[in-house]
Design a protein around this motif. Structure first.
Motif, PDB file in Angstrom:
ATOM      1  N   THR A  94       0.765  -1.239  -0.022  1.00 23.20           N
ATOM      2  CA  THR A  94      -0.162  -0.029  -0.008  1.00 23.20           C
ATOM      3  C   THR A  94       0.818   1.335   0.199  1.00 23.20           C
ATOM      4  N   THR A  95       1.969   1.321   0.209  1.00 24.93           N
ATOM      5  CA  THR A  95       2.989   2.468   0.194  1.00 24.93           C
ATOM      6  C   THR A  95       3.202   2.908  -1.196  1.00 24.93           C
ATOM      7  N   PRO A  96       3.652   4.122  -1.481  1.00 25.09           N
ATOM      8  CA  PRO A  96       3.903   4.596  -2.827  1.00 25.09           C
ATOM      9  C   PRO A  96       4.951   3.796  -3.583  1.00 25.09           C
ATOM     10  N   TRP A  97       5.815   3.359  -2.787  1.00 24.43           N
ATOM     11  CA  TRP A  97       7.064   2.286  -3.076  1.00 24.43           C
ATOM     12  C   TRP A  97       7.123   0.960  -3.055  1.00 24.43           C
ATOM     13  N   ALA A  98       5.738   0.417  -2.778  1.00 22.92           N
ATOM     14  CA  ALA A  98       5.673  -0.943  -2.432  1.00 22.92           C
ATOM     15  C   ALA A  98       6.204  -1.742  -3.805  1.00 22.92           C
ATOM     16  N   ALA A  99       6.775  -2.887  -3.176  1.00 25.04           N
ATOM     17  CA  ALA A  99       7.485  -3.942  -4.142  1.00 25.04           C
ATOM     18  C   ALA A  99       6.196  -4.459  -5.112  1.00 25.04           C
ATOM     19  N   ARG A 100       6.848  -4.601  -6.567  1.00 28.07           N
ATOM     20  CA  ARG A 100       5.713  -5.479  -7.329  1.00 28.07           C
ATOM     21  C   ARG A 100       6.389  -6.738  -7.525  1.00 28.07           C
ATOM     22  N   ASP A 101       7.345  -7.073  -7.327  1.00 29.05           N
ATOM     23  CA  ASP A 101       7.972  -8.700  -7.462  1.00 29.05           C
ATOM     24  C   ASP A 101       9.099  -8.697  -6.187  1.00 29.05           C
ATOM     25  N   TRP A 102       9.092  -9.852  -5.886  1.00 30.50           N
ATOM     26  CA  TRP A 102       9.933 -10.301  -4.696  1.00 30.50           C
ATOM     27  C   TRP A 102      11.555 -10.218  -5.016  1.00 30.50           C
ATOM     28  N   ARG A 103      11.644 -10.609  -6.336  1.00 24.79           N
ATOM     29  CA  ARG A 103      13.082 -10.778  -6.874  1.00 24.79           C
ATOM     30  C   ARG A 103      14.095  -9.486  -6.610  1.00 24.79           C
ATOM     31  N   THR A 104      13.263  -8.569  -6.914  1.00 28.47           N
ATOM     32  CA  THR A 104      13.829  -7.371  -7.140  1.00 28.47           C
ATOM     33  C   THR A 104      14.079  -6.785  -5.476  1.00 28.47           C
ATOM     34  N   GLN A 105      12.890  -7.030  -4.774  1.00 29.81           N
ATOM     35  CA  GLN A 105      12.846  -6.669  -3.404  1.00 29.81           C
ATOM     36  C   GLN A 105      14.064  -7.322  -2.476  1.00 29.81           C
ATOM     37  N   LEU A 106      14.088  -8.636  -2.851  1.00 29.49           N
ATOM     38  CA  LEU A 106      15.159  -9.346  -1.920  1.00 29.49           C
ATOM     39  C   LEU A 106      16.761  -8.813  -2.646  1.00 29.49           C
ATOM     40  N   GLY A 107      16.690  -8.330  -3.710  1.00 27.96           N
ATOM     41  CA  GLY A 107      18.005  -7.686  -4.156  1.00 27.96           C
ATOM     42  C   GLY A 107      18.494  -6.628  -3.223  1.00 27.96           C
ATOM     43  N   HIS A 108      17.401  -5.531  -3.074  1.00 27.99           N
ATOM     44  CA  HIS A 108      17.637  -4.651  -2.200  1.00 27.99           C
ATOM     45  C   HIS A 108      17.660  -5.043  -0.690  1.00 27.99           C
ATOM     46  N   LEU A 109      17.450  -6.094  -0.145  1.00 25.06           N
ATOM     47  CA  LEU A 109      17.549  -6.393   0.907  1.00 25.06           C
ATOM     48  C   LEU A 109      18.808  -7.303   1.061  1.00 25.06           C
ATOM     49  N   GLY A 110      19.606  -7.390   0.043  1.00 27.16           N
ATOM     50  CA  GLY A 110      21.118  -8.021   0.020  1.00 27.16           C
ATOM     51  C   GLY A 110      20.740  -9.347   0.137  1.00 27.16           C
ATOM     52  N   LYS A 111      19.772 -10.091  -0.168  1.00 23.46           N
ATOM     53  CA  LYS A 111      19.675 -11.693  -0.554  1.00 23.46           C
ATOM     54  C   LYS A 111      19.140 -11.874  -1.774  1.00 23.46           C
ATOM     55  N   PRO A 112      19.536 -11.707  -2.835  1.00 20.69           N
ATOM     56  CA  PRO A 112      18.988 -11.840  -4.174  1.00 20.69           C
ATOM     57  C   PRO A 112      18.728 -13.381  -4.419  1.00 20.69           C
ATOM     58  N   GLU A 113      19.529 -14.086  -3.736  1.00 19.26           N
ATOM     59  CA  GLU A 113      19.505 -15.749  -3.908  1.00 19.26           C
ATOM     60  C   GLU A 113      18.523 -16.543  -3.105  1.00 19.26           C
ATOM     61  N   ALA A 114      17.646 -15.498  -2.252  1.00 17.08           N
ATOM     62  CA  ALA A 114      16.803 -16.315  -1.375  1.00 17.08           C
ATOM     63  C   ALA A 114      15.730 -16.730  -2.145  1.00 17.08           C
ATOM     64  N   ALA A 115      15.022 -17.878  -1.744  1.00 18.74           N
ATOM     65  CA  ALA A 115      14.074 -18.609  -2.268  1.00 18.74           C
ATOM     66  C   ALA A 115      12.857 -18.029  -2.049  1.00 18.74           C
TER      67      ALA A 115
END
Length: 729
Positions: free
Chosen positions: A545-566
């Motif tokens: 619901t935020t203006p910057w809410a994620a639209r896919d998990w792979r991009t969000q996990l990249g920002h979180l420093g864990k792009p390889e996370a399942a």
């Protein structure tokens, strides 16, 4: 608790297995009575443990030990005693495992019986436990064993509890046996006693009326733990190894938040030294959410897990700077954008300059000199290594001193550490370092960007367009960074710069809930704290619901420093009824996210609509809906658009219906509904909720899925088209 005059002796598992095979019609009342007596014995053992822990504190405080050892021992003993004293009231066990007699199937547990509870209870530390902690390895079979794969378990028993005379849910009212290993035995359960209030019809929830009743039981107040009702797919996530990071894409009612909290408790139990050394952090979206889940971890025996929000963690790490400004939406959007990481990095490292002069240091009759070209080479080499800014500053200093040390040793021979310390602190050396790699505070860097258009243009060139740069500039710049008023987004940028200057202390594990709502810059703040740790990421893209809410998990996990996370989907819910889930699923095609539709195993639940004839009559319709909901068992939540809450509060108060924290009735704005749940929800004017913000349909999706028993939609305006009943031909 009421005392029972039953035989307190435990029932050996081999005897129970023989009874199940040879005498299926054994006396149910006697079985229930013996379990009640066993619970009394466990209650007495827990009281003795609590008293013994207090005595150990007294003894430990007077033990002969070094100061450091005594302090550590005292802290551990006091913490243990405090946990036992503050252990929430409730049943001491919720299940029992009876293993078969065959070692080939049951291994070391052959012929054994174990009661499973929220924490270990024993008469003596070296004695076999009366109750086994749900996190112990053997307890996993309680959640994973099945008729297809019994894992050596002959019988799985579940216990039903109801409100006792003291108002505490600890009256054992029923038990339910599920034979698993007996050849030819059907998977159907055998029930003894009375199931808890709220039990759904057989087949609408996981096997057994007691399990279904516990899942669907109405609730008032904070969130309960789910230790008694964990499902196999949830258990796999809870017990994943510490080093594993993963993301749970959980549809409403699938228990993703509970999974994250139970994983935190499991990791602390399984890896105590590794977790305690680095810490474990649970991050929620806001304080309302944290207040709702606050009792889950203490109920599981864990009181030392830090629970916070991203903003609170940033304030804590930025030495308590206060939020005293509010950004315009356009400015906040740019500040939370991932590109700002490159902007502030340029601004910080742009302060490094090439040396203008050589470095000379006179010592007695000698002068040690480092040429400007050599100093420039040192600065270039350190920059190429890309260390944290503060580390790079000290490397430049130490390498310049090393160059002078080599000259001095050619004349005088080896030099001691005292000489090195003196030269390192020499005024000329410090002036040189300050000139080429100046000391800087995060506030100076960010304030310079927002007050100096030229500095911002230089740092943002090719990254932000001129319009975006203009939104960042302060309309009324402060006299200096010391008097600046910072917004929440500014603090995120300050944290970014702080992390570039010096890495923050990290955690061994972080549980991040409602992660879909985090901005890229907030994700980076979390990533800095989990560089050497792991993450459990929880969320639902459909609830962003935020203006910057994620639209896919792979991009969000990249920002979180864990792009390889399942990314692990949880789609089957047991809390939200199917009718409500199906209604909410109608919104998914309009939400611009790729998530699987949720489904529910509950065929019960209520879904109704109440239409007011005029805007003035809307409040009256809400009052009527609330009265009807309060006539049923469980909590009631009235959720409306943020701007409508004050008027509804006045209407409810006038009608004698008080909404208070911790009571049965709650009135809250749609913006604070995420993560909460109520037995009955009155959703007010969905069209207004949908129109109140850019991602209003996402907000409406959240509101509709807060109900776990009944949902009533009260409206005057036409419903959003996705929620309208299809026209009949």
């Amino acid at each position: 608790m009421t005392s029972h005059d039953q035989d307190p002796d435990r029932i050996p598992a081999r005897d129970l297995a023989r009874d199940l095979a040879q005498d299926p019609a054994r006396d149910p009342a006697r079985e229930l009575g013996r379990e009640r007596a066993y619970h009394d014995a466990c209650r007495a053992a827990l009281a003795a443990m609590t008293e013994g822990a207090g005595q150990c504190v007294v003894i430990g405080e007077n033990a002969f030990a070094s100061g450091a050892d005594a302090e550590v021992l005292g802290y551990q003993l006091r913490s243990w005693a405090k946990e036992l004293r503050e252990m929430p009231e409730g049943p001491l066990f919720f299940g029992r495992l009876d293993f078969g007699a065959s070692p080939s199937a049951a291994g070391d547990h052959a012929g054994q019986s174990y009661h499973i509870g929220r924490r270990r209870i024993g008469e003596h530390p070296s004695a076999p436990p009366l109750v086994v902690d749900w996190r112990a390895p053997v307890s996993r079979r309680f959640y994973q064993a099945s008729a297809r794969d019994p894992q050596g378990v002959a019988v799985r028993r579940r216990f039903g509890w109801a409100q006792g005379s003291t108002g505490v849910a600890e009256e054992l009212t029923g038990l339910e046996d599920e034979p698993l290993a007996a050849p030819g035995t059907p998977a159907a359960a055998t029930t003894t006693g009375t199931a808890p209030t709220g039990t759904a019809p057989t087949g609408t929830a996981p096997t057994g009326t007691i399990l279904a009743g516990e899942i669907e039981r109405p609730r008032v107040g904070p969130m309960r733990d789910i230790a008694a009702t964990i499902q196999p797919d949830q258990d796999d996530l809870v017990r994943a190894e510490l080093a594993r990071s993963f993301c749970v894409q959980g549809a409403p009612g699938t228990g993703k938040t509970a999974v994250g909290l139970h994983r935190a408790a499991y990791l602390l139990y399984t890896y105590p030294q590794r977790i305690q050394r680095r810490g474990l952090l649970v991050l929620g979206p806001n304080r309302t959410f944290l207040a709702y889940v606050c009792e889950v971890l203490p109920a599981l025996g864990e009181n030392d897990i830090r629970q916070s929000t991203v903003d609170e963690e940033i304030v804590r790490e930025t030495r308590g700077r206060e939020v005293r400004a509010v950004d315009e939406p356009a400015a906040a959007l740019v500040k939370h954008d991932a590109r700002m990481a490159d902007v502030v990095r340029r601004a910080l490292y742009g302060r490094i300059v090439a040396p203008r002069n050589s470095l000379a240091l006179r010592e007695g009759s000698y002068t040690w000199r480092v040429a400007r070209s050599e100093l420039a080479s040192i600065v270039r080499a350190v920059r190429a290594e890309a260390p944290p800014y503060a580390t790079g500053r000290e490397r430049v200093r130490s390498r310049a001193v090393r160059a002078m040390q080599l000259q001095a040793e050619q004349r005088t021979g080896p030099l001691n550490s005292t000489w090195l310390q003196k030269i390192t602190r020499a005024r000329s050396v410090t002036e040189y370092v300050d000139a080429v790699w100046p000391r800087v505070k995060p506030e100076e860097v960010v304030a310079a960007l927002f007050t100096d258009p030229d500095a911002l243009a230089a740092a943002a060139d090719g990254i932000l367009d001129p319009a975006e740069q203009k939104t960042l500039l302060w309309a009324k710049p402060p006299r200096s960074w010391k008097s600046a008023k910072w917004s929440e987004a500014d603090l995120v940028l300050l944290d970014e710069v702080s992390g570039l200057i010096e890495h923050p202390p990290g955690y061994g594990h972080i549980v991040v809930d409602e992660a879909q709502d985090l901005s890229p810059m907030q994700c980076r703040a979390i990533a800095r704290r989990a560089v050497f740790g792991s993450l459990t990421v929880l969320g639902d893209l459909a609830q962003g619901t935020t203006p910057w809410a994620a639209r896919d998990w792979r991009t969000q996990l990249g920002h979180l420093g864990k792009p390889e996370a399942a990314v692990v989907p949880l789609t089957t819910g047991f809390r939200v009824p199917a009718a409500i889930v199906e209604l909410a699923n109608r919104l998914l095609p309009a939400l611009d996210v790729d998530v699987p539709s949720g489904r529910s195993l509950r065929g019960d639940g209520r879904l109704s609509r109440r239409e007011a004839t005029s805007p003035r009559g809307l409040a009256d319709a809400v009052v009527e809906a609330v009265r009807a909901a309060l006539g049923r068992e469980g909590s009631v939540g009235v959720i409306a658009a943020d701007g409508a809450v004050r008027e509804l509060e006045a209407a409810l108060t006038t009608a004698g219906l008080s909404a208070s924290a911790g009571g049965r009735l709650a009135l809250l704005p749609a913006s604070l509904a995420k993560g909460l749940e109520y037995d009955h929800v009155v959703a007010v004017e969905p069209a207004e909720i949908a129109a109140s913000e850019d991602r209003g349909l996402h907000r409406l999706y959240v509101v509709l899925t807060r109900a776990v028993s009944g949902l009533e939609i009260v409206h005057c305006r036409p419903l959003p088209r996705q929620l309208r009943e299809p026209e009949r031909a």
